[in-house]
Motif scaffolding. Structure first.
Motif, PDB file in Angstrom:
ATOM      1  N   VAL A 185     -42.597   4.537  39.892  1.00 24.47           N
ATOM      2  CA  VAL A 185     -44.183   4.539  39.521  1.00 24.47           C
ATOM      3  C   VAL A 185     -44.567   3.327  39.756  1.00 24.47           C
ATOM      4  O   VAL A 185     -44.069   2.314  39.224  1.00 24.47           O
ATOM      5  CB  VAL A 185     -44.249   5.020  37.898  1.00 24.47           C
ATOM      6  CG1 VAL A 185     -45.753   5.147  37.506  1.00 24.47           C
ATOM      7  CG2 VAL A 185     -43.567   6.375  37.569  1.00 24.47           C
ATOM      8  N   GLU A 186     -45.488   3.061  40.927  1.00 20.12           N
ATOM      9  CA  GLU A 186     -45.874   1.904  41.344  1.00 20.12           C
ATOM     10  C   GLU A 186     -47.037   2.118  41.816  1.00 20.12           C
ATOM     11  O   GLU A 186     -47.407   2.868  42.967  1.00 20.12           O
ATOM     12  CB  GLU A 186     -44.735   1.324  42.267  1.00 20.12           C
ATOM     13  CG  GLU A 186     -45.180  -0.145  43.041  1.00 20.12           C
ATOM     14  CD  GLU A 186     -45.569  -1.131  42.072  1.00 20.12           C
ATOM     15  OE1 GLU A 186     -44.695  -1.674  41.520  1.00 20.12           O
ATOM     16  OE2 GLU A 186     -46.667  -1.433  42.292  1.00 20.12           O
ATOM     17  N   ASP A 187     -48.334   1.325  41.559  1.00 18.45           N
ATOM     18  CA  ASP A 187     -49.730   1.382  42.250  1.00 18.45           C
ATOM     19  C   ASP A 187     -49.738   0.631  43.406  1.00 18.45           C
ATOM     20  O   ASP A 187     -50.487   1.052  44.215  1.00 18.45           O
ATOM     21  CB  ASP A 187     -50.393   1.016  40.841  1.00 18.45           C
ATOM     22  CG  ASP A 187     -50.429  -0.453  40.645  1.00 18.45           C
ATOM     23  OD1 ASP A 187     -49.424  -0.677  40.518  1.00 18.45           O
ATOM     24  OD2 ASP A 187     -51.497  -1.208  40.595  1.00 18.45           O
ATOM     25  N   ASP A 188     -49.004  -0.279  43.749  1.00 18.02           N
ATOM     26  CA  ASP A 188     -49.119  -1.128  44.856  1.00 18.02           C
ATOM     27  C   ASP A 188     -48.478   0.043  46.268  1.00 18.02           C
ATOM     28  O   ASP A 188     -47.338   0.225  46.305  1.00 18.02           O
ATOM     29  CB  ASP A 188     -48.209  -2.377  44.988  1.00 18.02           C
ATOM     30  CG  ASP A 188     -48.342  -2.952  46.275  1.00 18.02           C
ATOM     31  OD1 ASP A 188     -48.145  -2.430  47.409  1.00 18.02           O
ATOM     32  OD2 ASP A 188     -48.664  -4.275  46.275  1.00 18.02           O
ATOM     33  N   LEU A 241     -40.242   1.897  37.071  1.00 19.31           N
ATOM     34  CA  LEU A 241     -41.524   1.993  36.406  1.00 19.31           C
ATOM     35  C   LEU A 241     -42.053   0.429  36.556  1.00 19.31           C
ATOM     36  O   LEU A 241     -41.550  -0.421  35.788  1.00 19.31           O
ATOM     37  CB  LEU A 241     -41.249   2.278  35.007  1.00 19.31           C
ATOM     38  CG  LEU A 241     -42.345   2.360  34.157  1.00 19.31           C
ATOM     39  CD1 LEU A 241     -43.730   3.302  34.669  1.00 19.31           C
ATOM     40  CD2 LEU A 241     -42.297   2.620  32.622  1.00 19.31           C
ATOM     41  N   ASP A 242     -43.286   0.325  37.121  1.00 19.65           N
ATOM     42  CA  ASP A 242     -44.157  -0.792  37.076  1.00 19.65           C
ATOM     43  C   ASP A 242     -44.808  -0.975  35.972  1.00 19.65           C
ATOM     44  O   ASP A 242     -45.004   0.112  35.238  1.00 19.65           O
ATOM     45  CB  ASP A 242     -45.025  -0.780  38.326  1.00 19.65           C
ATOM     46  CG  ASP A 242     -45.785  -2.148  38.574  1.00 19.65           C
ATOM     47  OD1 ASP A 242     -45.373  -3.133  38.243  1.00 19.65           O
ATOM     48  OD2 ASP A 242     -46.983  -2.170  38.952  1.00 19.65           O
ATOM     49  N   LEU A 243     -45.128  -2.035  35.384  1.00 20.37           N
ATOM     50  CA  LEU A 243     -45.659  -2.065  34.091  1.00 20.37           C
ATOM     51  C   LEU A 243     -47.216  -2.363  34.288  1.00 20.37           C
ATOM     52  O   LEU A 243     -48.063  -1.578  33.381  1.00 20.37           O
ATOM     53  CB  LEU A 243     -45.266  -3.309  33.219  1.00 20.37           C
ATOM     54  CG  LEU A 243     -43.787  -3.464  33.049  1.00 20.37           C
ATOM     55  CD1 LEU A 243     -43.420  -4.656  32.049  1.00 20.37           C
ATOM     56  CD2 LEU A 243     -43.373  -2.090  32.071  1.00 20.37           C
ATOM     57  N   GLY A 244     -47.811  -2.978  35.301  1.00 20.24           N
ATOM     58  CA  GLY A 244     -49.170  -3.065  35.225  1.00 20.24           C
ATOM     59  C   GLY A 244     -49.560  -1.896  36.212  1.00 20.24           C
ATOM     60  O   GLY A 244     -49.398  -1.831  37.440  1.00 20.24           O
ATOM     61  N   LEU A 245     -49.980  -0.914  35.438  1.00 21.92           N
ATOM     62  CA  LEU A 245     -50.620   0.413  36.307  1.00 21.92           C
ATOM     63  C   LEU A 245     -51.915   0.823  35.988  1.00 21.92           C
ATOM     64  O   LEU A 245     -52.283   0.583  34.743  1.00 21.92           O
ATOM     65  CB  LEU A 245     -49.705   1.758  35.891  1.00 21.92           C
ATOM     66  CG  LEU A 245     -48.035   1.403  36.368  1.00 21.92           C
ATOM     67  CD1 LEU A 245     -47.340   2.448  35.577  1.00 21.92           C
ATOM     68  CD2 LEU A 245     -48.040   1.711  37.880  1.00 21.92           C
ATOM     69  N   ALA A 275     -37.520  -8.468  38.349  1.00 20.49           N
ATOM     70  CA  ALA A 275     -38.603  -9.390  38.377  1.00 20.49           C
ATOM     71  C   ALA A 275     -39.224  -9.343  39.672  1.00 20.49           C
ATOM     72  O   ALA A 275     -38.447  -9.403  40.753  1.00 20.49           O
ATOM     73  CB  ALA A 275     -38.355 -10.452  37.835  1.00 20.49           C
ATOM     74  N   LYS A 276     -40.444  -9.343  39.944  1.00 23.10           N
ATOM     75  CA  LYS A 276     -41.183  -9.272  41.401  1.00 23.10           C
ATOM     76  C   LYS A 276     -41.321 -10.751  41.555  1.00 23.10           C
ATOM     77  O   LYS A 276     -41.562 -11.520  40.759  1.00 23.10           O
ATOM     78  CB  LYS A 276     -42.687  -8.489  41.295  1.00 23.10           C
ATOM     79  CG  LYS A 276     -42.356  -7.136  41.172  1.00 23.10           C
ATOM     80  CD  LYS A 276     -43.955  -6.396  41.106  1.00 23.10           C
ATOM     81  CE  LYS A 276     -44.087  -5.272  40.722  1.00 23.10           C
ATOM     82  NZ  LYS A 276     -45.325  -4.518  40.872  1.00 23.10           N
ATOM     83  N   PRO A 277     -41.491 -11.181  42.731  1.00 28.93           N
ATOM     84  CA  PRO A 277     -40.858 -10.281  44.090  1.00 28.93           C
ATOM     85  C   PRO A 277     -39.189 -10.315  43.814  1.00 28.93           C
ATOM     86  O   PRO A 277     -38.566 -11.042  43.553  1.00 28.93           O
ATOM     87  CB  PRO A 277     -41.344 -10.977  45.250  1.00 28.93           C
ATOM     88  CG  PRO A 277     -41.255 -12.372  44.757  1.00 28.93           C
ATOM     89  CD  PRO A 277     -41.677 -12.208  43.287  1.00 28.93           C
TER      90      PRO A 277
HETATM   91 CA    CA Z   1     -48.969  -2.906  39.464  1.00 29.65          CA
END
Ligand code: CA
Length: 223
Positions: free
Chosen positions: A6-9, A50-54, A100-102
């Motif tokens: 689950v990632e919006d990028d 799971l990405d957090l900022g979605l 942690a990204k990146p």
């Molecule tokens: Ca995001």
């Protein structure tokens, strides 16, 4: 093993799906929180990234809803590098691990392997059943030390059975955990794969439990 990303990028989503597919997993993808929540709630994933900022629903809410609904699958969250509070919130919401990204893709793959083996009760990446050894790091399989070449579907099938060694796995369960949602699922193909796998392994480790499914069991002389 079947995973959800689950990632919006879109680029990152694609990179994750590609890397995880190449590593031998069946992978589904969602690009917003609502779709991710729906899939995680309705499909039996072995682990979720799971990405957090979605958009539509943030990752923490998605995770909280899964857990509230009794969903136990391991969840690896993707956090921003400098946001320690993301990690605390994530763990408190029911996350099992974070990156942690990146990040380096190798780290995600290693953490997924660790989550999968822990949730199946294994301590190492090398799964052993009698003369059969499966290394989840290299995706290699050997029988009595001799390497066996498997297709990705055959590998996935054996990896699932090896992770769940010691119990009967039904055909329905295999279909649900070996194929992504776009795959044309047919439980008869499982029988075909089992047949091919038996032939390639050359020994009888996959037992058919009539009416129930399959179970791994080392040949009597190797026990
Ligand atoms: Ca995001």
């Amino acid at each position: 093993m079947r995973l959800l990303v689950v990632e919006d990028d879109p680029d990152l989503n694609r990179q994750l799906v590609t890397a995880l597919s190449d590593a031998g997993y069946a992978v589904d993808a969602a690009s917003d929180g609502e779709e991710g929540h729906f899939l995680g709630d309705s499909e039996p994933y072995d682990a979720i990234v799971l990405d957090l900022g979605l958009p539509k629903m943030d990752g923490i809410s998605v995770l909280e809803r899964w857990r509230k609904n009794g969903k136990m699958m391991p969840v690896l969250i993707l956090t921003a590098r400098d946001r320690w509070s993301d990690k605390v919130q994530g763990f408190d919401a029911g996350a099992d691990d974070y990156v942690a990204k990146p990040f380096h893709m190798e780290e995600v793959l290693a953490r997924i392997r660790a989550l999968l083996r822990r949730s199946a009760g294994h301590a190492t990446n090398e799964l052993i059943c009698g003369p059969v050894t499966l290394d989840t790091r290299s995706s290699r399989v050997s029988v009595n030390g001799n390497p066996v070449r498997l297709t990705s579907h055959e590998y996935r099938l054996l990896a699932y059975l090896m992770h769940h060694n010691g119990r009967v796995v039904s055909r329905t369960e295999l279909v649900e955990h070996l194929y992504d949602q776009d795959f044309d699922r047919d439980s008869n193909t499982i029988e075909v794969f089992v047949g091919r796998l038996r032939k390639k392994l050359g020994i009888d480790v996959i037992q058919t439990v009539r009416g129930l499914g399959y179970m791994l069991s080392p040949p009597a002389d190797a026990r």
